[in-house]
Design a protein around this motif. Sequence first.
Motif, mmCIF file in Angstrom:
data_model
loop_
_atom_site.group_PDB
_atom_site.id
_atom_site.type_symbol
_atom_site.label_atom_id
_atom_site.label_comp_id
_atom_site.label_asym_id
_atom_site.label_seq_id
_atom_site.Cartn_x
_atom_site.Cartn_y
_atom_site.Cartn_z
ATOM 1 N N SER A 171 -6.406 -72.350 60.037
ATOM 2 C CA SER A 171 -6.050 -70.944 59.857
ATOM 3 C C SER A 171 -6.585 -70.090 60.994
ATOM 4 N N ALA A 172 -7.786 -70.418 61.465
ATOM 5 C CA ALA A 172 -8.405 -69.645 62.550
ATOM 6 C C ALA A 172 -7.656 -69.813 63.865
ATOM 7 N N ASP A 173 -6.788 -70.835 63.966
ATOM 8 C CA ASP A 173 -5.973 -71.006 65.176
ATOM 9 C C ASP A 173 -4.789 -70.049 65.215
ATOM 10 N N THR A 174 -4.483 -69.414 64.083
ATOM 11 C CA THR A 174 -3.409 -68.424 64.061
ATOM 12 C C THR A 174 -3.859 -67.207 64.856
ATOM 13 N N PRO A 175 -3.025 -66.693 65.753
ATOM 14 C CA PRO A 175 -3.462 -65.562 66.593
ATOM 15 C C PRO A 175 -3.940 -64.377 65.767
ATOM 16 N N ARG A 176 -4.989 -63.732 66.250
ATOM 17 C CA ARG A 176 -5.590 -62.615 65.533
ATOM 18 C C ARG A 176 -4.573 -61.528 65.204
ATOM 19 N N GLU A 177 -3.703 -61.191 66.168
ATOM 20 C CA GLU A 177 -2.726 -60.130 65.946
ATOM 21 C C GLU A 177 -1.793 -60.487 64.791
ATOM 22 N N VAL A 178 -1.408 -61.739 64.707
ATOM 23 C CA VAL A 178 -0.531 -62.190 63.621
ATOM 24 C C VAL A 178 -1.270 -62.118 62.288
ATOM 25 N N VAL A 179 -2.497 -62.617 62.271
ATOM 26 C CA VAL A 179 -3.285 -62.635 61.035
ATOM 27 C C VAL A 179 -3.473 -61.225 60.486
ATOM 28 N N MET A 180 -3.897 -60.309 61.344
ATOM 29 C CA MET A 180 -4.257 -58.989 60.858
ATOM 30 C C MET A 180 -3.028 -58.143 60.495
ATOM 31 N N THR A 181 -1.960 -58.246 61.281
ATOM 32 C CA THR A 181 -0.783 -57.447 60.942
ATOM 33 C C THR A 181 -0.122 -57.954 59.662
ATOM 34 N N LEU A 182 -0.118 -59.263 59.453
ATOM 35 C CA LEU A 182 0.492 -59.783 58.232
ATOM 36 C C LEU A 182 -0.425 -59.596 57.027
ATOM 37 N N TYR A 183 -1.717 -59.544 57.252
ATOM 38 C CA TYR A 183 -2.638 -59.168 56.171
ATOM 39 C C TYR A 183 -2.282 -57.767 55.669
ATOM 40 N N ASN A 184 -2.042 -56.862 56.601
ATOM 41 C CA ASN A 184 -1.657 -55.503 56.216
ATOM 42 C C ASN A 184 -0.258 -55.463 55.608
ATOM 43 N N ALA A 185 0.637 -56.334 56.089
ATOM 44 C CA ALA A 185 1.985 -56.395 55.518
ATOM 45 C C ALA A 185 1.943 -56.829 54.062
ATOM 46 N N MET A 186 1.075 -57.790 53.748
ATOM 47 C CA MET A 186 0.948 -58.227 52.354
ATOM 48 C C MET A 186 0.365 -57.123 51.494
ATOM 49 N N ARG A 187 -0.613 -56.404 52.022
ATOM 50 C CA ARG A 187 -1.206 -55.310 51.257
ATOM 51 C C ARG A 187 -0.174 -54.237 50.945
ATOM 52 N N ALA A 188 0.793 -54.073 51.834
ATOM 53 C CA ALA A 188 1.821 -53.046 51.640
ATOM 54 C C ALA A 188 3.002 -53.543 50.802
ATOM 55 N N PHE A 189 3.068 -54.831 50.563
ATOM 56 C CA PHE A 189 4.236 -55.400 49.874
ATOM 57 C C PHE A 189 4.289 -54.929 48.425
ATOM 58 N N ASP A 190 5.458 -54.480 48.002
ATOM 59 C CA ASP A 190 5.613 -54.003 46.624
ATOM 60 C C ASP A 190 7.092 -54.009 46.238
ATOM 61 N N VAL A 191 7.484 -55.024 45.457
ATOM 62 C CA VAL A 191 8.852 -55.067 44.926
ATOM 63 C C VAL A 191 8.823 -55.183 43.407
ATOM 64 N N LEU A 192 7.665 -54.913 42.809
ATOM 65 C CA LEU A 192 7.521 -55.143 41.376
ATOM 66 C C LEU A 192 8.533 -54.344 40.559
ATOM 67 N N ASP A 193 8.798 -53.119 40.972
ATOM 68 C CA ASP A 193 9.733 -52.293 40.209
ATOM 69 C C ASP A 193 11.175 -52.773 40.324
ATOM 70 N N ARG A 194 11.426 -53.685 41.265
ATOM 71 C CA ARG A 194 12.784 -54.226 41.440
ATOM 72 C C ARG A 194 12.915 -55.640 40.878
ATOM 73 N N ALA A 195 11.857 -56.156 40.275
ATOM 74 C CA ALA A 195 11.867 -57.555 39.840
ATOM 75 C C ALA A 195 13.026 -57.863 38.903
ATOM 76 N N GLY A 196 13.381 -56.939 38.057
ATOM 77 C CA GLY A 196 14.474 -57.169 37.118
ATOM 78 C C GLY A 196 15.815 -57.365 37.777
ATOM 79 N N GLU A 197 15.932 -57.023 39.062
ATOM 80 C CA GLU A 197 17.188 -57.224 39.785
ATOM 81 C C GLU A 197 17.424 -58.683 40.143
ATOM 82 N N ILE A 198 16.373 -59.499 40.112
ATOM 83 C CA ILE A 198 16.521 -60.909 40.480
ATOM 84 C C ILE A 198 17.048 -61.663 39.267
ATOM 85 N N GLN A 199 18.291 -62.081 39.343
ATOM 86 C CA GLN A 199 18.989 -62.649 38.194
ATOM 87 C C GLN A 199 19.037 -64.180 38.199
#
Length: 258
Positions: A171-199
């Motif tokens: 995991s530490a071989d993953t570039p720092r920029e990738v690790v940190m930006t995707l860490y923030n992307a996961m923190r921002a991820f939110d589709v819970l209110d749309r979950a019922g759309e997945i049929q």
Amino acid sequence: MPQLDVDGATLTYDDEGPRDGEPTPLVLVHGWTANRHRWDHQMTHFADARRVIRLDLRGHGESTGGGVRTIAELARDVLALLDHLKVQRAVLVGHSMGGMIAQTIALDHPERVERLVLVNSIGRMAYSRGRGLLMAASTLVPFKLFVAANIQRAFAPGHPREEIRAHVRASADTPREVVMTLYNAMRAFDVLDRAGEIQVPTLMIHGYHDIQLPVRQMLRMAKAYPDAVVRIIDAGHELPVERPAELTTALDRFLTAA
């Protein structure tokens, strides 16, 4: 080892199994700081009878590239690969961040998804006050300590220490920029209110000891899905490498269910 150039990245992938169109291809998407080899057990098991595709997400494993800021951008990479391989419809299997990518595709391009499997994944990041403070503080330590702290706590108690150390190193071989930006992307991820759309039929399989994305958060999401099967396994967050055979068995049963 085939590769595909997509928007400044070179994606490395595997594409194995029969190409006759039946059964529907299986697409395996790994999580944050991981790589396509998280799915070795599933690749070996399923590729005899079904087309199986897996990739290293951009900046991970043997893929190059960065610059991605959102989960939706990673989803576009996966769709670009499927377009390149002329796969119009697939069973999407995503672990952790990979499950976020799979949900994004299922919501934005439902015609491309026949079934959905979410492994240790959720629809909305939710931290308690204490855990939120802990995670924020962890970003202030040196990068390798940040990665090590997050990977070590992903495994259930008692998992072999040498295996954990090997995953920390990878995991530490993953570039720092990738690790940190995707860490923030996961923190921002939110589709819970749309979950019922997945049929589509959906399997949510989770580790009982997952403290990264706790079971209760997955169950909150499961309530919103109109057609979900839930399976809890005695593992932590890294279910694909902690209990690979059990994951394969659960996936096999789900794929063969009427």
